[in-house]
Design a protein around this motif. Structure first.
Motif, PDB file in Angstrom:
ATOM      1  N   LEU A  48      37.404  40.157  61.660  1.00 24.26           N
ATOM      2  CA  LEU A  48      38.235  38.984  61.403  1.00 24.26           C
ATOM      3  C   LEU A  48      39.551  39.038  62.184  1.00 24.26           C
ATOM      4  N   GLN A  51      38.453  38.946  66.327  1.00 21.28           N
ATOM      5  CA  GLN A  51      37.713  37.713  66.637  1.00 21.28           C
ATOM      6  C   GLN A  51      36.983  37.777  67.987  1.00 21.28           C
ATOM      7  N   GLU A  67      36.144  37.961  52.357  1.00 22.40           N
ATOM      8  CA  GLU A  67      36.156  38.359  53.766  1.00 22.40           C
ATOM      9  C   GLU A  67      34.776  38.178  54.396  1.00 22.40           C
ATOM     10  N   GLN A  70      34.312  34.546  55.255  1.00 19.87           N
ATOM     11  CA  GLN A  70      35.061  34.195  56.468  1.00 19.87           C
ATOM     12  C   GLN A  70      34.340  34.698  57.716  1.00 19.87           C
ATOM     13  N   ALA A  71      33.769  35.892  57.605  1.00 18.71           N
ATOM     14  CA  ALA A  71      33.060  36.454  58.758  1.00 18.71           C
ATOM     15  C   ALA A  71      31.837  35.614  59.100  1.00 18.71           C
ATOM     16  N   GLN A  74      32.846  32.650  60.857  1.00 19.79           N
ATOM     17  CA  GLN A  74      33.282  32.974  62.220  1.00 19.79           C
ATOM     18  C   GLN A  74      32.094  33.288  63.132  1.00 19.79           C
TER      19      GLN A  74
END
Length: 322
Positions: A48, A51, A67, A70-71, A74
């Protein structure tokens, strides 16, 4: 695969490395030096924070669900818990890697389709004739193909072919035909040559084809068919359509392929049309009814292919201008 050294202390690191002995440990500062197409495993915090864009499986602690989410947003391929790896982690890695490669192949399809389109013949100026073409793959890549080229100042050779099935293998065979039609001077010679090569390579595909030579001065068309349907169609002013029927086996089924060669003279303003069987798709009914409707719409120049088709469509037409 790579394992990127975590920048934070993780109590389960040695345990994970013992479970995955074949992965290569690399430092975070060196990750750009390695193959960006190989899957990496990293701590979710590093993923994270930095990136990077290469494919990654992230590892998180049990209380780091946010988390992990979010990963995934992404672009992480998967998320595992440090102390709760899959029951068979090596098998899980293999499946993720295989799926990633399939996805990469799918992403390459638009580029492959563009390349295939570029292999189609460029327009050429012909004495007394106009060439019209149409090419619509059912997916990214097509198993239908046409080609034409001058074999002398007054003769042009051509073919329209349909490879069985769909997908990458069928489309590769169209490129193979474009590369290896060679210096054939007659429809029979071209069909026999391609058939011999297809049988020799033992590819589990067959190809139907119409090939011919058009004399631009005498207007004589010499043509042969290898199991192709629909047959060639000729439209002449104020005349009923002429259907040029013939029979033969497709390419790739037998070494002893018998190929007949026929002739026809194109009259002034005649349209000589070849098409693949995908051109029948827009019409209802059995094969004969579909073909009758196709002929009607081609005669009245009202044929319209649907926006989305289940089969590839290709047309190749020669129109005598005077």
């Amino acid at each position: 695969m790579y394992f990127i050294q975590p920048t934070r202390d993780v109590p389960y690191l040695d345990q994970v490395l013992d479970t995955l002995p074949d992965v290569q440990m690399i430092g975070l500062e060196d990750h750009e030096l390695y193959d960006q197409t190989i899957i990496a495993i990293s701590d979710v915090h590093d993923y994270l924070k930095y990136q990077w864009n290469f494919p990654t499986i992230v590892l998180a602690l049990e209380n780091e669900g946010a988390e992990l989410s979010q990963a995934w947003e992404q672009g992480a391929l998967a998320g595992w818990i440090w102390n709760k790896l899959p029951a068979q982690p090596l098998l899980a890695l293999q499946k993720i890697d295989a799926q990633y490669k399939r996805n990469q192949d799918s992403r390459d399809l638009p580029s492959a389709a563009e390349l295939q389109q570029r292999l189609l013949p460029n327009p050429i100026e012909l004495l007394n004739y106009q060439v019209e073409t149409y090419f619509q793959p059912s997916a990214y890549l097509s198993g239908d193909w046409y080609d034409y080229w001058k074999i002398s100042d007054k003769e042009v050779m051509f073919y329209l072919a349909d490879v069985s099935g769909h997908g990458v293998t069928s489309s590769l065979l169209t490129s193979w035909m474009a590369a290896f039609h060679g210096r054939s001077k007659s429809p029979r010679e071209l069909i026999k040559k391609l058939n011999g090569m297809l049988v020799q390579e033992n590819i589990e595909k067959h190809i139907t084809m119409i090939a011919g030579v058009l004399n631009l001065e005498t207007h004589v068309v010499r043509w042969s068919s290898a199991g192709h349907y629909p047959p060639p169609i000729i439209f002449e002013p104020n005349q009923a359509p002429k259907i040029l029927s013939t029979s033969s086996f497709p390419l790739g089924l037998t070494e002893d392929l018998e190929v007949d060669e026929q002739e026809f003279i194109l009259k002034r303003h005649a349209r000589f049309i070849l098409c693949s069987d995908g051109a029948l798709e827009p019409f209802d009914g059995g094969l004969n009814e579909q073909f009758a409707q196709l002929v009607y719409h081609l005669q009245n120049q009202s044929f319209q292919a649907p926006e989305h088709v289940a089969d590839d469509i290709a047309f190749l037409s020669f129109i005598r201008m005077n």
